[in-house]
Write a protein that holds these residues in place. Structure first.
Motif, PDB file in Angstrom:
ATOM      1  N   ILE A   1      -5.346  36.710  26.612  1.00  0.00           N
ATOM      2  CA  ILE A   1      -6.241  35.664  26.092  1.00  0.00           C
ATOM      3  C   ILE A   1      -7.227  36.226  25.078  1.00  0.00           C
ATOM      4  CG2 ILE A   1      -6.065  34.120  28.084  1.00  0.00           C
ATOM      5  CD1 ILE A   1      -8.791  35.331  29.003  1.00  0.00           C
TER       6      ILE A   1
ATOM      7  N   ILE B   1     -11.958  22.045  28.998  1.00  0.00           N
ATOM      8  CA  ILE B   1     -11.256  22.039  30.278  1.00  0.00           C
ATOM      9  C   ILE B   1     -12.026  21.065  31.150  1.00  0.00           C
ATOM     10  CG2 ILE B   1     -10.406  23.407  32.203  1.00  0.00           C
ATOM     11  CD1 ILE B   1     -10.544  25.876  30.472  1.00  0.00           C
TER      12      ILE B   1
ATOM     13  N   PRO C   1     -24.717  24.777  27.800  1.00  0.00           N
ATOM     14  CA  PRO C   1     -23.758  25.732  27.213  1.00  0.00           C
ATOM     15  C   PRO C   1     -22.306  25.291  27.365  1.00  0.00           C
ATOM     16  CG  PRO C   1     -25.492  26.919  28.360  1.00  0.00           C
ATOM     17  CD  PRO C   1     -25.731  25.451  28.638  1.00  0.00           C
ATOM     18  N   TYR C   2     -21.958  24.633  28.491  1.00  0.00           N
ATOM     19  CA  TYR C   2     -20.557  24.232  28.650  1.00  0.00           C
ATOM     20  C   TYR C   2     -20.206  23.063  27.738  1.00  0.00           C
ATOM     21  CZ  TYR C   2     -16.013  23.653  30.909  1.00  0.00           C
ATOM     22  OH  TYR C   2     -14.656  23.585  31.158  1.00  0.00           O
TER      23      TYR C   2
ATOM     24  N   PHE D   1     -13.547  27.551  24.146  1.00  0.00           N
ATOM     25  CA  PHE D   1     -13.432  26.999  25.504  1.00  0.00           C
ATOM     26  C   PHE D   1     -14.610  27.396  26.373  1.00  0.00           C
ATOM     27  CE2 PHE D   1      -9.292  28.080  23.682  1.00  0.00           C
ATOM     28  CZ  PHE D   1      -8.788  26.797  23.530  1.00  0.00           C
ATOM     29  N   ALA D   2     -15.677  27.940  25.754  1.00  0.00           N
ATOM     30  CA  ALA D   2     -16.802  28.457  26.540  1.00  0.00           C
ATOM     31  C   ALA D   2     -16.265  29.319  27.678  1.00  0.00           C
ATOM     32  CB  ALA D   2     -17.665  27.313  27.084  1.00  0.00           C
ATOM     33  N   GLY D   3     -15.396  30.250  27.340  1.00  0.00           N
ATOM     34  CA  GLY D   3     -14.841  31.146  28.361  1.00  0.00           C
ATOM     35  C   GLY D   3     -13.322  31.144  28.308  1.00  0.00           C
ATOM     36  N   THR D   4     -12.723  31.370  29.445  1.00  0.00           N
ATOM     37  CA  THR D   4     -11.267  31.510  29.520  1.00  0.00           C
ATOM     38  C   THR D   4     -10.544  30.264  28.998  1.00  0.00           C
ATOM     39  OG1 THR D   4     -11.517  32.971  31.417  1.00  0.00           O
ATOM     40  CG2 THR D   4      -9.350  31.992  31.093  1.00  0.00           C
ATOM     41  N   ALA D   5      -9.526  30.488  28.201  1.00  0.00           N
ATOM     42  CA  ALA D   5      -8.749  29.396  27.616  1.00  0.00           C
ATOM     43  C   ALA D   5      -7.842  28.748  28.659  1.00  0.00           C
ATOM     44  CB  ALA D   5      -7.898  29.932  26.471  1.00  0.00           C
TER      45      ALA D   5
END
Lengths: 401, 401, 401, 401
Positions: free
Chosen positions: A33, A63, A227-228, A244-248
């Motif tokens: 990723i 997500i 933030p999300y 994605f604000a983190g893991t895709a």
């Protein structure tokens, strides 16, 4: 003995039937990723998401489910205490309003009931009355999944423009995108939301928000944007994970890339819309026939206000629930329940159902569902007019004559 | 614009629609083929294959298609120059005879044409005429996939018994097993063959041969039985690999175990038969209606001689081919071509088609196919009687009333 | 506690590890088998099968396992009573000879034992002795899966040519194709057989026979060629079903098309061979190290006679069986059993094992299997030399240095 | 020629390798989301999520990634202006603090660097200094995915209790759950978060928050809790959709149910922990060996402060990046990049890497990755001590001796 053994058909308005190719694309090992193919594929997906909305602006992938996409749009458009004007034409319009209220937004709601579309004249009047320009955005569902009302988005834009009101136009296309015609740019939409599990033919798990330049500018400094949900880093990501604000959502991206290719590059968006329109007309023809002299009744009288993605209907005396039960138990077809169709507080008498005709759906699937319903009406001795399925078949025959 | 985009429906008489669960069971890494779970699973599969044929005797699995199963049965039942009596009721009966001839077996064939079942009186007469008892086996298709004729197997056994002839009774159930009622023990069958890709709902690649004790005994010393076809090591394997004369068909076994569980342990064989019978009656009702005053015609007049797995029909003036084309192109339904329905040497005018209703098939799938056909007849302006799909729906409604 | 929980690794010499892409390609609905994509795909597969064998001649696909492919080759090359010369270098060479005998072929076998390759001088001598030219074909395994001996096929052809003997050269490449270098045209091979589940990375279920023009001509009129095995209609099919003597192996074809694309169009055959060669050298380096001062022993002393696809080894005192058990139970690696390595009639003492390095196998998989074996040797206190896995890693490091 | 062709191995610390069974469980048609099996399955999943955390309290499932789970926890624990105390031991601890600040929470952070765990004495001191009891919650990562530091959660609880401070203890177990031992109840944790794509072996897309009764009570009235993040309706859902604030993540639930069954009912949680511990020790043994006299260096000196799920290491002079490149390109192994290991603002010199040993991982996979790394160190001539992989194998051998 049951005649349901075989491939079940899920005709609820989301999640919809997924193409085998989409499921196959998701059946794979996880990718890296941080670099490599998933990065390139994401760029393609983002471009295709713009294409499917006929939008030249920006799009963020969350997500989340559709409610998350609602929250994302609200969080960016409003600060606490800002005002929204919601045009409600069914349960989901009302819920979006409640969602905004739950986030501290002041909501003015015009409720058009559950059987007619939003009236642009009333929108115009409400905006004119907002002399202080406190309304930051007008929220409207393109298609309300519960009532199956379809609203005229271009008319809403015209009403806003007629007043010269600066409010953003935010549209919920969760039920309609890639089924009913939708034109982000042409119709002057500022914010549009959708989700993966309906016309986009991917399992639930992704929400999307399209954002015009005007909306980008207006959203700067919103104090609800956490933030999300904050769409700025997602829309203008410098590092891949910021999208994605983190893991895709790796596996959903693989599925989505496949479905967008099918819709845009293989079938073509105008053909997708035309297919949904024809299948919807077939459903209505059957429902009209059954409605002659019986309990069966289409929820929306005006065909121009009906969605091409889902159709709600009423069968009194609990007939809808009986029919749903028969179709699932005896014939392998699961119809959608009625949702929010009774007055608040009133008991649900089992009088409403919905049949979806959204996404990966063809003549065989739709006619099969209608034929099963006709068999069920007979088996249950529910009074109904004759010739429904024949009328539906005739509609589809006419499309190629 | 085409209304075919969606889940395609393959209504050809094999390969049939496979359950998702079967495909899922096959999507896995290879197992060890010397010990462990595949060995246990094979034992279960062999037991379930006996159950699905209502047979208390023996069964061999061949990596082959149906023609391979034909060859396996012939190789074990006959030595070169032995005589077979074949009762033909369509293209596949004739082909089995040709196959036997190609292996050096002397074949006497009684051809009952393509629209009527085998007549036990003629079988009895032929056996009486065989005063030297040269006929080693009587070969008959239970259902001929080409003509959709279903033969009365119990009546064939009675005819053999009436003569007291020692010939084995060998039955081809490739098209019928797990669709039409079949009783290996009760009907006095000696050899029965089937394949994986029809009622057993698994991809093509396995042939099966059930063998009675009498046939086991009779087959000893057949000089046509090569190491691959010889059923003795397979039926009475001491080492695992002997079941398959080498490497096991691992992935097909996983799929087959799943499909047999669905048929036998979940739905139940009598219910499976009843479902196919009801769906077949629905097809016939539609075809009968369309046949009133038009080109449409069921191939088999006598319902008692029709298969519950597949139905052949005629639409003159090339109507069958036109309809097949429309259904596939416009509506996502692939119907079967006519096969061996014209006189040898005569040009194929495109007048025949077949619709399968075998295997993993329910009310939705079958009514959908019929509704699509009705739409196609209209779209193509092929003369036909009205009310076909409504009649089919009524048949299915009646099953649960 | 077991360290086996995780992705199991099957290191038996077939079925081999299948690529996810192959399994994914097979996870799909059945196609129409009379027209459309499967017909085109089959043409591509047949062309690619020629490419993978570096053959310009003909190829037939059989629904069968490898033993079926043996039988197909025998059935076409011989008539009853014809003579074959078999060069045996392990259990599978011997079995092929037995198979031919079981079909009525007279077999002369030269048995080279289980640890050395066939000697071309002895072949030449045998052919010279055949003054009546009764030998129709010379049968030899390229790699014997049991012993892991690799034979020099070009040398066999040279021996035949030296005598000027008209015998066909028939080669079993079941274990070697797409692993060890093989050149059908250049080496003057007439008949070559293979199967789907080893270097071709597809589940068991397909056998293949490549046929030179000379072999086509020689096979005309063979009285062993039954309708199922006869290669003429398959090689020169006029109707699609003739390629398979009936229903096509649809799902295996999808898988095979994918694997051939990976081998030929993505990695490239020379790279595939080089990869197998490097991995084999790594295995031998580890085995050599363990063999210093312990029970561990490579079966084939001469590296030039070892296969790049599979390696057989001996660990006395039942050490092989103990190690196999430990690796599977504790570490997730399944090694192959010894096969046919003891004298006929002698008890199997559990002294032999095989590790496969065929097909979809990379540095990680192979080094992981070796490291697990080294751990197992220690855990079981089996005497062995040190540094095996380090030596293997060094071999692979050197390939890119 | 590359030795990477074969099954690729992804050794990055999430997403981790998924079991085939999990992917298979997700390869299916959409279910009805209003009633039926998905409702029952969700109840089982929720119960199993409590079991995997050894928690008797409540758990909420969010459609989100890990950052979403962070936000969910923050949104419920805090109102705007409330104070958090964050114990940071790596990039992810720092990011969680930044996330809280971004939502309007006042954050006090104690940064323990990137190579040592949080010191309970400093936590105790900080809490004693909070005489006004403004700190609502202490936030700490169990394992920081970036540094691979593991913190002693029970010691943190003891420090809080020693002060008698009412702050909630909130733990991020995204990297550690189902790998490193974790005991929600026994360790007095109030809020724990995790995500689907690491030890739980499911694709990215779900975040989880476990909540103690104390945290439920404390969270009432938090003004940051939006409708999407508010855990009350999710924890105490009356209608099914409330568990997910809308449409359920159907396919992830199917996958998660399968993985939890594997972990809890088949392998057993203590065995899962023991397996990870053994594999981690093997990794450390190899790293220790390579570290003798070379550039290779384990990031965490104290084994007691290392995670069993992931190990970070340093290879100076850009060696880490070179090795990662070689392993992926030549051998099919993708290692994780270094993350947040350099000082803010300092250029990333490519000196750090991480190898994951989390989730569906066994001796073969881990030893294979180490052997590939050893080959890569040699191929690249990176100075390193010898015997790494042999040492790792010896560690695993010892577990079963």
């Amino acid at each position: 003995m049951s005649l349901a053994h075989g491939r079940p058909y899920l005709a609820i308005p989301g999640p919809s039937t997924m193409p085998d190719r989409v499921l196959r694309a998701m059946h794979r090992a996880a990718p890296n990723i941080y670099e490599g193919e998933i990065v390139d594929l994401t760029a393609t997906v983002l471009a295709d998401l713009r294409r499917v909305a006929l939008s030249s602006s920006h799009v963020a992938i969350y997500i989340s489910n559709g409610h998350g996409a609602w929250e994302a749009a609200i969080a960016n458009m409003f600060s606490k205490g800002d005002k929204a004007l919601v045009l409600a034409t069914g349960r989901f319009g009302i819920s979006w309003a409640e969602h905004a209220r739950g986030m501290g937004v002041e909501v003015e709601m015009i409720d058009f009931g559950r059987r007619t579309p939003a009236d642009p004249a009333r929108l115009e009047a409400a905006l004119r009355a907002d002399t202080e320009r406190r309304i930051k955005a007008v929220l409207v569902t393109h298609v309300d999944t519960a009532s199956s009302v379809r609203n005229d988005i271009a008319a809403m834009r015209a009403a806003i423009d007629a007043v010269g009101h600066p409010a953003l136009l935010a549209v919920d296309c969760i039920a309609s995108l890639a089924c009913d015609e939708f034109r982000f740019d042409d119709w002057g939409v500022d914010v549009m939301i959708a989700a993966s599990q309906k016309g986009l033919m991917v399992p639930p798990g992704l929400g999307f928000v399209w954002v015009s330049d005007k909306a980008v500018a207006a959203s700067k400094g919103s104090d609800l944007a956490t933030p999300y949900w904050n769409w700025h880093p997602r829309l203008f990501a410098e590092a891949y994970y910021q999208h994605f604000a983190g893991t895709a959502p790796t596996h959903h991206l693989y599925g989505l890339a496949e479905s967008l290719k099918m819709l845009l590059d293989e079938e073509g968006l105008p053909q997708v819309w035309a297919r949904h329109a024809a299948l919807a007309r077939a459903v209505w023809a059957a429902f009209d026939a059954w409605g002659q002299g019986g309990e069966f009744r289409l929820n929306i009288l005006d065909p121009a206000a009906r969605s091409n993605a889902v159709t709600a209907a009423r069968i009194g005396n609990g007939g809808a629930d009986q029919l749903r039960g028969w179709c699932e138990r005896e014939a392998g077809v699961t119809l959608g329940i009625g949702l929010g169709m009774t007055e608040p507080g009133a008991p649900d008498a089992g009088d409403y159902l919905r049949v979806a005709h959204m996404g990966h759906v063809n003549a065989h699937m739709t006619l099969g569902a209608l034929a099963v319903m006709e068999a069920g009406l007979q088996a249950l001795s529910i009074p109904h007019g004759r010739g429904g399925i024949a009328a539906a078949a005739a509609v589809l025959a006419a499309t190629t004559k």
